[in-house]
Design an enzyme around this catalytic site. Sequence first.
Site, PDB file in Angstrom:
ATOM      1  N   CYS A 115       0.982  -1.119  -0.230  1.00 31.97           N
ATOM      2  CA  CYS A 115       0.036   0.027  -0.060  1.00 31.97           C
ATOM      3  C   CYS A 115       0.982   1.272  -0.384  1.00 31.97           C
ATOM      4  O   CYS A 115       1.996   1.278   1.030  1.00 31.97           O
ATOM      5  CB  CYS A 115      -1.254   0.032   1.611  1.00 31.97           C
ATOM      6  SG  CYS A 115      -2.010   1.387   1.783  1.00 31.97           S
ATOM      7  N   ASP A 136      -0.536  -6.160   0.749  1.00 35.56           N
ATOM      8  CA  ASP A 136      -1.642  -6.376   0.043  1.00 35.56           C
ATOM      9  C   ASP A 136      -1.503  -7.459  -1.155  1.00 35.56           C
ATOM     10  O   ASP A 136      -0.109  -8.455  -1.476  1.00 35.56           O
ATOM     11  CB  ASP A 136      -1.993  -5.490  -1.506  1.00 35.56           C
ATOM     12  CG  ASP A 136      -2.534  -3.588  -0.736  1.00 35.56           C
ATOM     13  OD1 ASP A 136      -3.057  -3.934   0.561  1.00 35.56           O
ATOM     14  OD2 ASP A 136      -2.268  -2.683  -1.175  1.00 35.56           O
ATOM     15  N   VAL A 148       2.848 -14.862 -24.203  1.00 36.85           N
ATOM     16  CA  VAL A 148       3.540 -14.945 -22.945  1.00 36.85           C
ATOM     17  C   VAL A 148       3.797 -16.217 -22.029  1.00 36.85           C
ATOM     18  O   VAL A 148       3.391 -17.702 -22.031  1.00 36.85           O
ATOM     19  CB  VAL A 148       3.371 -14.025 -21.762  1.00 36.85           C
ATOM     20  CG1 VAL A 148       1.923 -14.582 -21.420  1.00 36.85           C
ATOM     21  CG2 VAL A 148       3.626 -13.412 -21.107  1.00 36.85           C
ATOM     22  N   GLU A 149       5.718 -15.893 -21.557  1.00 39.27           N
ATOM     23  CA  GLU A 149       5.456 -17.298 -21.477  1.00 39.27           C
ATOM     24  C   GLU A 149       5.683 -17.058 -19.480  1.00 39.27           C
ATOM     25  O   GLU A 149       5.392 -16.226 -19.447  1.00 39.27           O
ATOM     26  CB  GLU A 149       7.253 -17.281 -21.684  1.00 39.27           C
ATOM     27  CG  GLU A 149       7.890 -18.755 -21.408  1.00 39.27           C
ATOM     28  CD  GLU A 149       8.373 -18.827 -20.181  1.00 39.27           C
ATOM     29  OE1 GLU A 149       8.534 -19.726 -19.418  1.00 39.27           O
ATOM     30  OE2 GLU A 149       9.101 -17.798 -19.637  1.00 39.27           O
ATOM     31  N   GLU A 164      -6.238   0.393  -8.236  1.00 45.50           N
ATOM     32  CA  GLU A 164      -6.386   0.221  -9.164  1.00 45.50           C
ATOM     33  C   GLU A 164      -5.432   0.999 -10.129  1.00 45.50           C
ATOM     34  O   GLU A 164      -5.410   0.328 -11.842  1.00 45.50           O
ATOM     35  CB  GLU A 164      -7.408   1.656  -9.235  1.00 45.50           C
ATOM     36  CG  GLU A 164      -8.904   1.451  -8.615  1.00 45.50           C
ATOM     37  CD  GLU A 164      -8.853   1.624  -7.405  1.00 45.50           C
ATOM     38  OE1 GLU A 164      -7.622   1.559  -6.737  1.00 45.50           O
ATOM     39  OE2 GLU A 164      -9.825   2.411  -6.358  1.00 45.50           O
TER      40      GLU A 164
END
Lengths: 119, 119, 119, 119, 119, 119, 119, 119, 119, 119
Positions: free
Chosen positions: G32, G39, G54-55, G74
């Site tokens: 945070c 978090d 994507v690997e 967000e």
Amino acid sequence: MADIKILETFPNPAPARDYVIEHTHHEFTSVCPITGHPDFADITVRYVADKICVELKSLKLYFHAYRNEGIFFEAVTNRICDDLGKVLNPRSLMVISEWKARGGFTSRITAEWKRKRKS
Amino acid sequence: MADIKILETFPNPAPARDYVIEHTHHEFTSVCPITGHPDFADITVRYVADKICVELKSLKLYFHAYRNEGIFFEAVTNRICDDLGKVLNPRSLMVISEWKARGGFTSRITAEWKRKRKS
Amino acid sequence: MADIKILETFPNPAPARDYVIEHTHHEFTSVCPITGHPDFADITVRYVADKICVELKSLKLYFHAYRNEGIFFEAVTNRICDDLGKVLNPRSLMVISEWKARGGFTSRITAEWKRKRKS
Amino acid sequence: MADIKILETFPNPAPARDYVIEHTHHEFTSVCPITGHPDFADITVRYVADKICVELKSLKLYFHAYRNEGIFFEAVTNRICDDLGKVLNPRSLMVISEWKARGGFTSRITAEWKRKRKS
Amino acid sequence: MADIKILETFPNPAPARDYVIEHTHHEFTSVCPITGHPDFADITVRYVADKICVELKSLKLYFHAYRNEGIFFEAVTNRICDDLGKVLNPRSLMVISEWKARGGFTSRITAEWKRKRKS
Amino acid sequence: MADIKILETFPNPAPARDYVIEHTHHEFTSVCPITGHPDFADITVRYVADKICVELKSLKLYFHAYRNEGIFFEAVTNRICDDLGKVLNPRSLMVISEWKARGGFTSRITAEWKRKRKS
Amino acid sequence: MADIKILETFPNPAPARDYVIEHTHHEFTSVCPITGHPDFADITVRYVADKICVELKSLKLYFHAYRNEGIFFEAVTNRICDDLGKVLNPRSLMVISEWKARGGFTSRITAEWKRKRKS
Amino acid sequence: MADIKILETFPNPAPARDYVIEHTHHEFTSVCPITGHPDFADITVRYVADKICVELKSLKLYFHAYRNEGIFFEAVTNRICDDLGKVLNPRSLMVISEWKARGGFTSRITAEWKRKRKS
Amino acid sequence: MADIKILETFPNPAPARDYVIEHTHHEFTSVCPITGHPDFADITVRYVADKICVELKSLKLYFHAYRNEGIFFEAVTNRICDDLGKVLNPRSLMVISEWKARGGFTSRITAEWKRKRKS
Amino acid sequence: MADIKILETFPNPAPARDYVIEHTHHEFTSVCPITGHPDFADITVRYVADKICVELKSLKLYFHAYRNEGIFFEAVTNRICDDLGKVLNPRSLMVISEWKARGGFTSRITAEWKRKRKS
């Protein structure tokens, strides 16, 4: 660095009774000392207080201090057990760590602290 | 071939304390020696270490080595128990295998290793 | 007709150790001897083998043989217990039947087989 | 009115063995004697039969007979325990009632029946 | 203010039998005495009544009275245990509080009341 | 090697109706082409048959044939989709693979087969 | 610092088909930016690949790089969405973050990436 | 033999309204036509009645009649759909069969009945 | 008293994208305006931010302010919806309250806020 | 006898908004009109209020009034739907009854009320 000086205490409100206090932290994370990958665990501290109880917010900060420390499952469980035993000198104490999936494994380590008898 | 030479160890970080270590492997698979069909199990190893602990990654590789071996539920559980007892010589040891559904059955085999007393 | 001749066995792979074998059949069905309506149960067989183990496929066929037999919960649990005791002569044996909802009830019957002591 | 005459029995098919019979009724309902509001419970009857077993359908009808009776949790549990003890004279008997949420509470009452020793 | 005068009782309907009564309140809430933030718990009261039982609605009102009281987990559990022991003088009594997540922790406090022996 | 010749079929018993057939295999395992470690998945085949249906036992053997093949999640899902499309020529077909935890990840791949329109 | 250079790719094995790839990371943790408290979230990446995928191991390392970064729910969700959009240029992409309990709240943020149309 | 003559009906109590009736039978069992082994399923019948509804006890007896019939998953689902469509002539009807684990597979078949339009 | 002045905001970090923010508060409690008994709910706020987002800690304090307010389920849900709409003026907003058991009932109220179109 | 006069109402606190109110009663019980055996259901009432809302306690008493009424699943669901439609004249209304296990079946009936258009 996780340091027992982080831990704060308050007087046991019912010292005449042997009753059980159990706190489970669901957001423990440390780092594998070999690969550097994060490990995640639930840590349960179960004890019968003698003169003092551990203050919950300070226990959280003590656990947060392991966030970037490289340490094995077996070692960290025993270290938490030793630290809390030293600070609280409780009538009894058990620490249980339950580790989330790593390479298809889950693990659980259970350590009990033995109070030294007064001689 | 599953071989106990795959298993690696490290020194017990808290040999003064009798504490319980439990690893559960959720991805064990071997083959039925009669039909050749794959079997799937969760294998739990629960022990109190003496001088050494089993290293988790080597335990995974030891379990992977059963992938194409034909072996009965009862036999594989006892063999894992014997192998870990020989390598770790722990204070106590239990191995539990829980087999997924086969022909409407689930099965669980529980074997305990007994340390030989020093004479 | 469920007949103990259906049951096949194989030699216990670890006769030197007392270890627990537990098979749960999730698809047992028989018939109520009064109403003729089907009953459904999970049947668990838990035993410590002596010289022989029960072969899993033959145990399935033995259970299938109850499909159209009219028999009470209490009677069938005791009969399975007697049959497996006679065939396996195990060190210990327990049979548990857990019956699905019938008239708002679930039921569980638990029977233990006692080995006759050699005199 | 719930009356023990509703209860029917049949001979214990395995009187030589001490085995456990457990029936759980998931649709028990009675009425609060003060407010008149309905109460709902799961009732478990666990016993070791001596000469006779309780017939399941008659047990259901016996429980249905409480549908409009005003009776407290503690009283109804003890009454069922007394009634079944009187009818079955079992080797042992326990009755457990688990009551659904009422005013933010769930409740559980556990009563054990003691067989009178023959003098 | 939570006051034991709120608690009402009724005569034990089966005083000749030692049976267990257990009420769990799922909507207990009090306030942290330091931060003023609300705490939430399930509180279980498990006891063997002697002459009287606690009336459930009055127990609810007694618990509601803690809604705006600032009190620690350990203190409130012991206080409920003392209050119920004083009012009921039961043959035995245990109070368990299970606290919802706060800062990544859940907690459980278990206190047992000891009846004073008549001298 | 997984080969579409393993797959057997039988005539659709209700070709006049568009109905959905869905088989989920809970014991799929293949091998990571880079690390050689085993991967585990649930594979769901959902299709509307045209003239033929896939025989379930042959589908199991076809999936077993991937046991020691090194292949990526994305590639194996598309290959199963292509193989079943070629063998069944169904009215529609979808293949979903759901991969168990690997390095803290679960994955799901969803591929749909498009029937070629007759020109 | 989380950097898109950590992300590695491999060629889409089935570019002719629009199929959905979904990876969920169950061990995401950041900090945070106001309180410094950790978090925890599950992060799901759902996309239809165009030329490259994507690997998975590099995606894990990219997520690990947020471990000590102070960033709002967000903001981090939108940043992951932007980064993966830039690296993969997929046919479609959605990122979902599900945050564990904080102050009695759980949260979920869902962001969708829009491919720029060729003009 | 499962015969539609077993099915009984009663007049739809609300024919003016299109409302949905759904019955799920949790104890369906038939036999594999190839191996003779029992199969187990949940069968859901979802329909909008026109003039008549199916009586629940007769539906149970109709399902019981499949107990010893050898029939494939796909065939039995379509046959139940055809039978109920013929007997009820409902405004709409769907039959879903969900088969328990067999060889590591679960299966689900979903068939919809189409009412013939009056010409 | 719950007052919208308690609510704090911060600038939307990705205003160019329509993405969904969802916060669920699991510890909402208010009081029944008729009986004075406490009510408990999970409250979900789901919105697409325009220029500002609601700050999570202030949202918690805003919800805490209902703790001793007497208000109906339907009224409180609509009031929260109105308050958040006024403060955030979001692109879209939905508020869902899910009320715990009261008299054998659970309830859910779902209210959507409509942005006024600029004229 | 269940009578719509039991139902009380209060003014809709937010008539300008179309929002959804859903009450689920988990303790509904009536009696089978043929066998006299009790039936148990969860009843959900979901509606958009117009001028008035149904008061929750009166809805409970209305449901309690079915306790000893003999009525079929289909009939009681439609009757509740008719009664609530008549009393509330809501913008929309749906009633769902979900019946507990009876003879191996669970059932669900879903009825929707249509508002009469003003002419």
